[in-house]
Motif scaffolding. Structure first.
Motif, PDB file in Angstrom:
ATOM      1  N   GLY A   1       0.802  -1.223   0.000  1.00  0.00           N
ATOM      2  CA  GLY A   1       0.000   0.000   0.000  1.00  0.00           C
ATOM      3  C   GLY A   1       0.833   1.270   0.000  1.00  0.00           C
ATOM      4  N   GLU A   2       2.161   1.130   0.002  1.00  0.00           N
ATOM      5  CA  GLU A   2       3.059   2.290   0.173  1.00  0.00           C
ATOM      6  C   GLU A   2       2.585   3.128   1.354  1.00  0.00           C
ATOM      7  N   LEU A   3       2.431   2.448   2.478  1.00  0.00           N
ATOM      8  CA  LEU A   3       1.840   3.054   3.668  1.00  0.00           C
ATOM      9  C   LEU A   3       2.834   3.134   4.818  1.00  0.00           C
ATOM     10  N   ALA A   4       2.628   4.105   5.697  1.00  0.00           N
ATOM     11  CA  ALA A   4       3.205   4.088   7.037  1.00  0.00           C
ATOM     12  C   ALA A   4       2.009   3.940   7.973  1.00  0.00           C
ATOM     13  N   LEU A   5       2.171   3.161   9.030  1.00  0.00           N
ATOM     14  CA  LEU A   5       1.024   2.847   9.887  1.00  0.00           C
ATOM     15  C   LEU A   5       1.191   3.390  11.295  1.00  0.00           C
ATOM     16  N   ALA A   6       0.199   4.152  11.756  1.00  0.00           N
ATOM     17  CA  ALA A   6       0.106   4.473  13.180  1.00  0.00           C
ATOM     18  C   ALA A   6      -0.498   3.234  13.819  1.00  0.00           C
ATOM     19  N   MET A   7       0.193   2.661  14.826  1.00  0.00           N
ATOM     20  CA  MET A   7      -0.248   1.345  15.286  1.00  0.00           C
ATOM     21  C   MET A   7       0.106   1.087  16.748  1.00  0.00           C
ATOM     22  N   PRO A   8      -0.852   1.313  17.634  1.00  0.00           N
ATOM     23  CA  PRO A   8      -0.647   0.900  19.025  1.00  0.00           C
ATOM     24  C   PRO A   8      -0.948  -0.590  19.153  1.00  0.00           C
ATOM     25  N   SER A   9      -0.647  -1.148  20.308  1.00  0.00           N
ATOM     26  CA  SER A   9      -1.035  -2.535  20.569  1.00  0.00           C
ATOM     27  C   SER A   9      -2.555  -2.662  20.447  1.00  0.00           C
ATOM     28  N   ALA A  10      -3.017  -3.826  19.981  1.00  0.00           N
ATOM     29  CA  ALA A  10      -4.442  -4.009  19.671  1.00  0.00           C
ATOM     30  C   ALA A  10      -5.222  -4.497  20.897  1.00  0.00           C
ATOM     31  N   ASN A  11      -5.165  -3.687  21.957  1.00  0.00           N
ATOM     32  CA  ASN A  11      -5.902  -4.022  23.177  1.00  0.00           C
ATOM     33  C   ASN A  11      -6.688  -2.808  23.624  1.00  0.00           C
ATOM     34  N   PRO A  12      -7.836  -3.001  24.294  1.00  0.00           N
ATOM     35  CA  PRO A  12      -8.483  -1.852  24.925  1.00  0.00           C
ATOM     36  C   PRO A  12      -7.509  -1.239  25.939  1.00  0.00           C
ATOM     37  N   PHE A  13      -7.576   0.077  26.102  1.00  0.00           N
ATOM     38  CA  PHE A  13      -6.671   0.821  26.982  1.00  0.00           C
ATOM     39  C   PHE A  13      -6.443   0.078  28.308  1.00  0.00           C
ATOM     40  N   MET A  14      -5.176  -0.116  28.674  1.00  0.00           N
ATOM     41  CA  MET A  14      -4.763  -0.694  29.965  1.00  0.00           C
ATOM     42  C   MET A  14      -4.818  -2.224  30.030  1.00  0.00           C
ATOM     43  N   GLN A  15      -5.442  -2.870  29.049  1.00  0.00           N
ATOM     44  CA  GLN A  15      -5.517  -4.334  29.138  1.00  0.00           C
ATOM     45  C   GLN A  15      -4.280  -4.988  28.517  1.00  0.00           C
ATOM     46  N   LEU A  16      -4.283  -6.319  28.557  1.00  0.00           N
ATOM     47  CA  LEU A  16      -3.137  -7.062  28.025  1.00  0.00           C
ATOM     48  C   LEU A  16      -3.039  -6.891  26.509  1.00  0.00           C
ATOM     49  N   SER A  17      -1.822  -6.758  26.009  1.00  0.00           N
ATOM     50  CA  SER A  17      -1.636  -6.729  24.559  1.00  0.00           C
ATOM     51  C   SER A  17      -1.772  -8.153  24.021  1.00  0.00           C
ATOM     52  N   PRO A  18      -2.492  -8.318  22.891  1.00  0.00           N
ATOM     53  CA  PRO A  18      -2.659  -9.665  22.348  1.00  0.00           C
ATOM     54  C   PRO A  18      -1.394 -10.167  21.656  1.00  0.00           C
ATOM     55  N   THR A  19      -1.043 -11.407  21.899  1.00  0.00           N
ATOM     56  CA  THR A  19       0.110 -12.013  21.222  1.00  0.00           C
ATOM     57  C   THR A  19      -0.326 -13.183  20.342  1.00  0.00           C
ATOM     58  N   ASN A  20      -1.643 -13.373  20.236  1.00  0.00           N
ATOM     59  CA  ASN A  20      -2.191 -14.299  19.238  1.00  0.00           C
ATOM     60  C   ASN A  20      -3.626 -13.848  18.954  1.00  0.00           C
ATOM     61  N   ILE A  21      -4.205 -14.386  17.871  1.00  0.00           N
ATOM     62  CA  ILE A  21      -5.526 -13.939  17.427  1.00  0.00           C
ATOM     63  C   ILE A  21      -6.614 -14.166  18.478  1.00  0.00           C
TER      64      ILE A  21
END
Ligand code: TXA
Ligand code: MG
Length: 304
Positions: free
Chosen positions: A130-150
């Motif tokens: 996509g010739e993109l740069a991505l703004a990308m925080p961890s995919a968790n609701p604020f303060m919860q655990l970051s997901p390391t699998n789907i």
């Protein structure tokens, strides 16, 4: 939840959706990320909405190539080239003076921008196609655990995106090291690229801390499971928790004795403890040596 395997066709579809302003959940080597086109302010603001994240907590801009750097960074110190050669792509984020072109929504109003090149073929593929740069925080609701699998991804978060790309289990398992290069090099967030690793490449001592002022996203409690937990030198055979020894009941999980393998397993193990019917669990304390520093950081925050 629209989960797609990381075929080239799917990566191209997701890249197109991101360019239209939609969000996606993508795998990286550290944790899964909630991605938006870093140049689309509408998409970036939806990240904050969806996560419930305060607007002053800045996002990392992810690049697939260092050729994209001048679009985001006003000034590139020499140290960046050394760090690029040694660690990138990889779990190291650099805080640099921001280009005026970068939206202050991305940087939480700061005059600096955090940059990272993730070491994951699917994520790099989406950005390249996509010739993109991505703004990308961890995919968790604020303060919860970051997901390391789907399976760890929050369904409400997944409902807000076009698709989740399944890249399997993240190989690093905790978030990238954040290194501030806008003054004397200082680590703002510990990760698997250690202070010692960086010092040996830059041939200088680097600092650690200054977190509160310099990185609004550093909180005392963070990365926490829902169940109460605390660190303990000994977990008794009747108690629930994460242990180094052979589990003595079904509410104990045996953790790896090596720090990188421990980090890789940590968030999934904490999430698994949330599925057990226990009121509190104990985390057997790891060694207090420098190679365990990033794990200690996350354990301290999870139990704060
Ligand atoms: O491994 C990672 O870095 C993952 C994956 C998805 O790439 N991303 C991640 O993003 O952990 P997030 O948003 O959950 O954490 C970013 C951290 C926050 O603590 C934030 O405050 C800090 O980086 N940060 C971002 N921009 C900054 C800046 N300009 N100055 C200081 N700290 C910054
Ligand atoms: Mg996060």
């Amino acid at each position: 939840m629209n989960v797609l395997p990381p075929t080239r066709e799917n990566l191209a579809i997701v890249a197109e959706e991101l360019k239209k302003g939609n969000l996606a959940i993508l795998p990286t080597e550290t944790v899964y990320g909630l991605a938006a086109d870093a140049k689309n302010e509408g998409s970036v603001s939806r990240i904050f909405q969806l996560k419930g994240r305060p607007a002053n907590n800045p996002l990392i801009v992810h690049l697939s190539s260092f050729e994209q750097l001048p679009q985001f960074v006003a000034e590139v110190p020499d140290s960046v080239h050394l760090l690029h050669e040694a660690f990138m792509p990889g779990p190291l984020t650099l805080v640099l003076p921001k280009s005026p072109k970068v939206s202050s929504l991305v940087t939480g109003g700061l005059d600096t921008v955090a940059i990272r090149m993730p070491d994951h073929a699917a994520c790099l593929g989406v950005m390249e196609l996509g010739e993109l740069a991505l703004a990308m925080p961890s995919a968790n609701p604020f303060m919860q655990l970051s997901p390391t699998n789907i399976s760890m991804i929050d369904p409400d978060l997944a409902d807000g995106v076009f698709a989740c790309i399944d890249g399997g289990a993240c190989t690093v398992g905790i978030e990238s090291t954040v290194l501030d290069l806008t003054g004397a090099p200082t680590i703002l967030r510990l990760g698997t690229v250690t202070k010692e690793n960086i010092e040996s490449v830059l041939q200088m001592q680097i600092g650690e801390g200054g977190r509160d002022q310099k990185s609004p996203g550093m909180y005392k409690r963070h990365y926490a499971p829902r169940t109460s937990c605390c660190i303990s030198s000994n977990v008794s055979p009747a108690e629930a928790g994460l242990v180094f020894v052979e589990p003595s009941n079904s509410n104990q999980i045996q953790m790896p004795a090596e720090p990188r393998a421990y980090a890789q397993a940590l968030y999934a193990s904490l999430a698994e403890m949330d599925t057990k019917d226990v009121e509190i669990f104990f985390i057997q304390s790891p060694p207090k040596t420098p190679d365990w520093a990033a794990v200690w950081d996350r354990l301290t925050k999870a139990t704060a």
